[in-house]
Motif scaffolding. Structure first.
Motif, PDB file in Angstrom:
ATOM      1  N   PRO A 238      28.099 -12.930  -4.630  1.00 11.93           N
ATOM      2  CA  PRO A 238      27.473 -13.725  -5.694  1.00 11.93           C
ATOM      3  C   PRO A 238      27.308 -15.195  -5.337  1.00 11.93           C
ATOM      4  O   PRO A 238      26.474 -15.885  -5.925  1.00 11.93           O
ATOM      5  N   GLU A 239      28.094 -15.698  -4.382  1.00 14.03           N
ATOM      6  CA  GLU A 239      27.990 -17.109  -4.015  1.00 14.03           C
ATOM      7  C   GLU A 239      26.977 -17.354  -2.914  1.00 14.03           C
ATOM      8  O   GLU A 239      26.210 -18.308  -2.963  1.00 14.03           O
ATOM      9  N   THR A 240      26.953 -16.482  -1.917  1.00 12.86           N
ATOM     10  CA  THR A 240      26.063 -16.702  -0.767  1.00 12.86           C
ATOM     11  C   THR A 240      24.788 -15.869  -0.825  1.00 12.86           C
ATOM     12  O   THR A 240      23.812 -16.182  -0.142  1.00 12.86           O
ATOM     13  N   GLY A 241      24.811 -14.796  -1.617  1.00 13.81           N
ATOM     14  CA  GLY A 241      23.660 -13.897  -1.643  1.00 13.81           C
ATOM     15  C   GLY A 241      23.600 -12.977  -0.444  1.00 13.81           C
ATOM     16  O   GLY A 241      22.650 -12.197  -0.300  1.00 13.81           O
ATOM     17  N   GLU A 242      24.605 -13.034   0.417  1.00 11.68           N
ATOM     18  CA  GLU A 242      24.621 -12.189   1.616  1.00 11.68           C
ATOM     19  C   GLU A 242      25.070 -10.775   1.267  1.00 11.68           C
ATOM     20  O   GLU A 242      25.876 -10.578   0.361  1.00 11.68           O
ATOM     21  N   PRO A 243      24.533  -9.773   1.982  1.00 17.15           N
ATOM     22  CA  PRO A 243      24.936  -8.390   1.706  1.00 17.15           C
ATOM     23  C   PRO A 243      26.405  -8.152   2.013  1.00 17.15           C
ATOM     24  O   PRO A 243      26.925  -8.651   3.007  1.00 17.15           O
ATOM     25  N   VAL A 244      27.053  -7.374   1.152  1.00 16.32           N
ATOM     26  CA  VAL A 244      28.460  -7.042   1.319  1.00 16.32           C
ATOM     27  C   VAL A 244      28.617  -5.610   1.822  1.00 16.32           C
ATOM     28  O   VAL A 244      29.311  -5.343   2.795  1.00 16.32           O
ATOM     29  N   LYS A 245      27.981  -4.664   1.144  1.00 18.11           N
ATOM     30  CA  LYS A 245      28.019  -3.275   1.592  1.00 18.11           C
ATOM     31  C   LYS A 245      26.878  -2.508   0.944  1.00 18.11           C
ATOM     32  O   LYS A 245      26.279  -2.957  -0.038  1.00 18.11           O
ATOM     33  N   GLN A 246      26.592  -1.350   1.510  1.00 18.45           N
ATOM     34  CA  GLN A 246      25.572  -0.472   0.961  1.00 18.45           C
ATOM     35  C   GLN A 246      26.257   0.683   0.254  1.00 18.45           C
ATOM     36  O   GLN A 246      27.115   1.350   0.814  1.00 18.45           O
ATOM     37  N   VAL A 247      25.860   0.917  -0.995  1.00 19.15           N
ATOM     38  CA  VAL A 247      26.506   1.943  -1.811  1.00 19.15           C
ATOM     39  C   VAL A 247      25.542   3.071  -2.193  1.00 19.15           C
ATOM     40  O   VAL A 247      25.964   4.077  -2.767  1.00 19.15           O
ATOM     41  N   ALA A 248      24.263   2.905  -1.899  1.00 20.83           N
ATOM     42  CA  ALA A 248      23.257   3.918  -2.232  1.00 20.83           C
ATOM     43  C   ALA A 248      21.995   3.582  -1.453  1.00 20.83           C
ATOM     44  O   ALA A 248      21.952   2.617  -0.687  1.00 20.83           O
ATOM     45  N   GLY A 249      20.955   4.394  -1.653  1.00 21.42           N
ATOM     46  CA  GLY A 249      19.671   4.058  -1.056  1.00 21.42           C
ATOM     47  C   GLY A 249      19.553   4.427   0.405  1.00 21.42           C
ATOM     48  O   GLY A 249      19.081   3.624   1.213  1.00 21.42           O
ATOM     49  N   ASP A 250      19.951   5.642   0.765  1.00 21.45           N
ATOM     50  CA  ASP A 250      19.882   6.058   2.166  1.00 21.45           C
ATOM     51  C   ASP A 250      18.539   6.731   2.458  1.00 21.45           C
ATOM     52  O   ASP A 250      17.591   6.616   1.694  1.00 21.45           O
ATOM     53  N   GLY A 251      18.491   7.452   3.568  1.00 17.45           N
ATOM     54  CA  GLY A 251      17.228   8.033   4.019  1.00 17.45           C
ATOM     55  C   GLY A 251      17.043   9.494   3.702  1.00 17.45           C
ATOM     56  O   GLY A 251      16.174  10.140   4.296  1.00 17.45           O
ATOM     57  N   GLN A 252      17.821  10.060   2.760  1.00 22.19           N
ATOM     58  CA  GLN A 252      17.704  11.484   2.444  1.00 22.19           C
ATOM     59  C   GLN A 252      16.274  11.840   2.048  1.00 22.19           C
ATOM     60  O   GLN A 252      15.722  11.279   1.106  1.00 22.19           O
ATOM     61  N   ALA A 253      15.704  12.818   2.761  1.00 19.12           N
ATOM     62  CA  ALA A 253      14.305  13.173   2.536  1.00 19.12           C
ATOM     63  C   ALA A 253      14.074  13.828   1.187  1.00 19.12           C
ATOM     64  O   ALA A 253      12.939  13.864   0.697  1.00 19.12           O
ATOM     65  N   ARG A 254      15.110  14.353   0.544  1.00 21.78           N
ATOM     66  CA  ARG A 254      14.936  15.068  -0.723  1.00 21.78           C
ATOM     67  C   ARG A 254      14.770  14.141  -1.914  1.00 21.78           C
ATOM     68  O   ARG A 254      14.467  14.592  -3.024  1.00 21.78           O
ATOM     69  N   ILE A 255      14.975  12.817  -1.725  1.00 20.00           N
ATOM     70  CA  ILE A 255      14.812  11.827  -2.788  1.00 20.00           C
ATOM     71  C   ILE A 255      13.356  11.363  -2.803  1.00 20.00           C
ATOM     72  O   ILE A 255      12.774  11.104  -1.755  1.00 20.00           O
ATOM     73  N   LEU A 256      12.754  11.206  -3.979  1.00 18.65           N
ATOM     74  CA  LEU A 256      11.314  11.025  -4.076  1.00 18.65           C
ATOM     75  C   LEU A 256      10.777   9.868  -3.251  1.00 18.65           C
ATOM     76  O   LEU A 256       9.736  10.008  -2.601  1.00 18.65           O
ATOM     77  N   ARG A 257      11.447   8.696  -3.263  1.00 19.83           N
ATOM     78  CA  ARG A 257      10.880   7.579  -2.498  1.00 19.83           C
ATOM     79  C   ARG A 257      10.802   7.935  -1.013  1.00 19.83           C
ATOM     80  O   ARG A 257       9.872   7.511  -0.318  1.00 19.83           O
ATOM     81  N   ASN A 258      11.773   8.723  -0.516  1.00 17.82           N
ATOM     82  CA  ASN A 258      11.743   9.150   0.884  1.00 17.82           C
ATOM     83  C   ASN A 258      10.784  10.311   1.099  1.00 17.82           C
ATOM     84  O   ASN A 258      10.065  10.342   2.101  1.00 17.82           O
ATOM     85  N   THR A 259      10.764  11.277   0.175  1.00 16.07           N
ATOM     86  CA  THR A 259       9.789  12.358   0.271  1.00 16.07           C
ATOM     87  C   THR A 259       8.381  11.794   0.320  1.00 16.07           C
ATOM     88  O   THR A 259       7.534  12.268   1.087  1.00 16.07           O
ATOM     89  N   SER A 260       8.119  10.778  -0.490  1.00  9.07           N
ATOM     90  CA  SER A 260       6.797  10.157  -0.501  1.00  9.07           C
ATOM     91  C   SER A 260       6.443   9.619   0.877  1.00  9.07           C
ATOM     92  O   SER A 260       5.322   9.805   1.361  1.00  9.07           O
ATOM     93  N   GLY A 261       7.392   8.943   1.517  1.00 11.08           N
ATOM     94  CA  GLY A 261       7.135   8.414   2.847  1.00 11.08           C
ATOM     95  C   GLY A 261       6.884   9.508   3.861  1.00 11.08           C
ATOM     96  O   GLY A 261       5.959   9.409   4.686  1.00 11.08           O
ATOM     97  N   VAL A 262       7.681  10.574   3.824  1.00  8.97           N
ATOM     98  CA  VAL A 262       7.490  11.703   4.743  1.00  8.97           C
ATOM     99  C   VAL A 262       6.118  12.341   4.511  1.00  8.97           C
ATOM    100  O   VAL A 262       5.479  12.819   5.449  1.00  8.97           O
ATOM    101  N   LYS A 263       5.648  12.317   3.261  1.00 11.24           N
ATOM    102  CA  LYS A 263       4.342  12.884   2.932  1.00 11.24           C
ATOM    103  C   LYS A 263       3.216  11.863   3.038  1.00 11.24           C
ATOM    104  O   LYS A 263       2.116  12.075   2.524  1.00 11.24           O
ATOM    105  N   ASN A 264       3.488  10.731   3.685  1.00 13.76           N
ATOM    106  CA  ASN A 264       2.465   9.745   4.038  1.00 13.76           C
ATOM    107  C   ASN A 264       1.947   8.921   2.863  1.00 13.76           C
ATOM    108  O   ASN A 264       0.820   8.418   2.903  1.00 13.76           O
ATOM    109  N   SER A 265       2.751   8.752   1.824  1.00 18.75           N
ATOM    110  CA  SER A 265       2.418   7.864   0.719  1.00 18.75           C
ATOM    111  C   SER A 265       3.338   6.649   0.744  1.00 18.75           C
ATOM    112  O   SER A 265       4.476   6.730   1.205  1.00 18.75           O
ATOM    113  N   VAL A 266       2.845   5.541   0.216  1.00 19.62           N
ATOM    114  CA  VAL A 266       3.646   4.324   0.079  1.00 19.62           C
ATOM    115  C   VAL A 266       4.551   4.505  -1.126  1.00 19.62           C
ATOM    116  O   VAL A 266       4.099   4.439  -2.268  1.00 19.62           O
TER     117      VAL A 266
END
Length: 437
Positions: free
Chosen positions: A259-287
């Motif tokens: 909260p003070e520096t705005g620097e990333p601390v850790k990643q807790v979600a948002g990986d590259g699993q293809a079964r999640i729509l934002r990733n499926t969309s990319g695999v299917k050539n959509s933005v």
């Protein structure tokens, strides 16, 4: 789950957005100049729009606006309608027009207990249907808008994350076990939208993870480079700056920050699993882009009055949509070039296919098929297991007696091993790799 975290830099914020559709959808809590109001608007944010009110709004817009059509495209297990709204300049766009022009698909409330995206979608549908200004007409003349207003009606009725079987639809975009995911796959197959914009909500963890709106592009490594770049641009140069200009805070989904520096601390979600729509969309050539507004009330005003919290959630969703429409208007040519090039690249049948990893988490050797086979052969039993799902995805199949042969040389090249290779975590069936085509 392991993460080898690195900071992703996607460039500087653009200068002021040009006036194409930048008047954007009217604020969700303001009275519409024309057309029906949502239950949310009528109550000034004190309650969410009911299913009956949604159906009344969509039916009236369908009757009164020549540029809009509402299609019933499926049903849930409990019999509720799954609907697609098509919006064009003078008339609803056909599937052929959508496929051969710039287009966006809005997916609203896949998780039934995340209603703010649905409210933003409903008021946006209404505003696009009844708008009379030249800027909106120019925008719609160049961009087809598709909307699934409630992607999980049973979950919305029960206020649950999953559908009526308790299944998280946003983890079902490869297996396609749910009616809801199957319906969305059919829309993506038939219309091939250039951009897929997925509206969600999240619970905050102050002080590390508490922004008004978070966004994230496809991290899956099978996403074509140009498509990945456009998705990052949509997030970092359009959606987030527009949301911030509207007075809200933003961040990257899944990343805790100091909260003070705005620097990333850790990643807790948002990986590259293809079964999640934002990733499926990319695999299917959509933005693809995921947006998440914060459900947690943090200010005293929001704690004292839930309507204040609700309005902030919907208004920040609308601000994100305003940025997305600016992206669609300004970068139409780049978007179409990126998605078309990605689809055509599949015919070249070159390069590795990734079974794991992400754009900030390099794949291990075991997660990379460096030299993919030219195709996969399915016997009768394997084809019976996976044939319907392959068809829903739009994978091209050559029937061979009771079985089939699936070549990688096709637009959905990277998707084929994810569905048919036994090494893939999300395979539908185990098919036999073949080097002879």
């Amino acid at each position: 789950m392991r993460y080898r975290f690195r900071t992703v830099l996607l460039g500087a914020v653009t200068t002021a957005l040009t006036a194409t559709f930048l008047a954007g959808p009217a604020p969700a809590v303001a009275a519409a100049q024309e057309g029906p109001r949502t239950g949310f608007e009528e109550s000034d944010g004190a309650r969410w729009t009911t299913q009956a009110e949604e159906q009344d709004l969509l039916a009236r817009a369908d009757r009164e606006s020549a540029r809009l059509r509402v299609d019933r495209i499926g049903s849930t297990k409990q019999g509720r309608p799954l609907q697609l709204v098509r919006i064009g300049a003078a008339q609803p766009p056909s599937a052929d027009r959508v496929r051969h022009g710039n287009s966006v698909l809005l997916i609203c409330s896949q998780h039934g207990n995340e209603p703010s995206g649905r409210e933003a979608c409903l008021s946006t549908v209404r505003d696009l249907a009844y708008a009379t200004d030249d800027a909106t007409r120019r925008f719609l003349a160049r961009t087809s808008v598709l909307v699934i207003p409630t992607a999980n009606p049973d979950g919305r009725a029960a206020n649950t994350r999953g559908n009526s079987d308790g299944v998280d639809i946003n983890r079902d975009h490869l297996a396609l076990k749910t009616a809801e995911a199957r319906t969305m796959a059919r829309v993506i197959r038939d219309y091939r939208p250039d951009t897929v914009y997925d509206l969600h909500e999240y619970g905050a963890t102050p002080p590390y993870y508490d922004k008004d709106l978070l966004s994230l592009w496809p991290r899956n490594l099978n996403t074509a480079h140009a498509v990945h770049e456009e998705a990052g641009t949509l997030s970092e140069r359009y959606v987030r700056p527009t949301v911030e200009d509207s007075g809200f805070s933003t961040g990257i989904y899944g990343i805790w920050t100091d909260p003070e520096t705005g620097e990333p601390v850790k990643q807790v979600a948002g990986d590259g699993q293809a079964r999640i729509l934002r990733n499926t969309s990319g695999v299917k050539n959509s933005v693809g882009l995921l947006v998440e507004t914060r459900t947690t009330p943090l200010t005293q005003a929001e704690k004292d009055d839930p309507a204040v919290n609700n309005r902030r959630r919907v208004e920040s969703q609308l601000a994100g949509l305003k940025g997305a429409f600016a992206f669609l208007g300004e970068r139409r040519g780049r978007i179409e070039t990126a998605t078309t090039t990605a689809r055509l690249a599949g015919y070249a049948d070159r390069g590795p296919v990734y079974l794991g990893g992400a754009d900030n988490d390099p794949a291990t050797d075991e997660e990379v098929i460096q030299d993919p086979p030219c195709g996969y052969r399915l016997d009768g039993e394997a084809y019976a297991e996976a044939g319907d799902e392959l068809a829903l995805h739009g994978v091209r199949v050559e029937r061979d007696g009771a079985g089939a042969f699936v070549r990688l040389r096709q637009p959905l090249r990277a998707l084929v091993p994810l569905l048919l290779d036994g090494r893939s975590a999300d395979h539908l069936t185990v098919a036999k790799p073949s080097s002879r085509c």
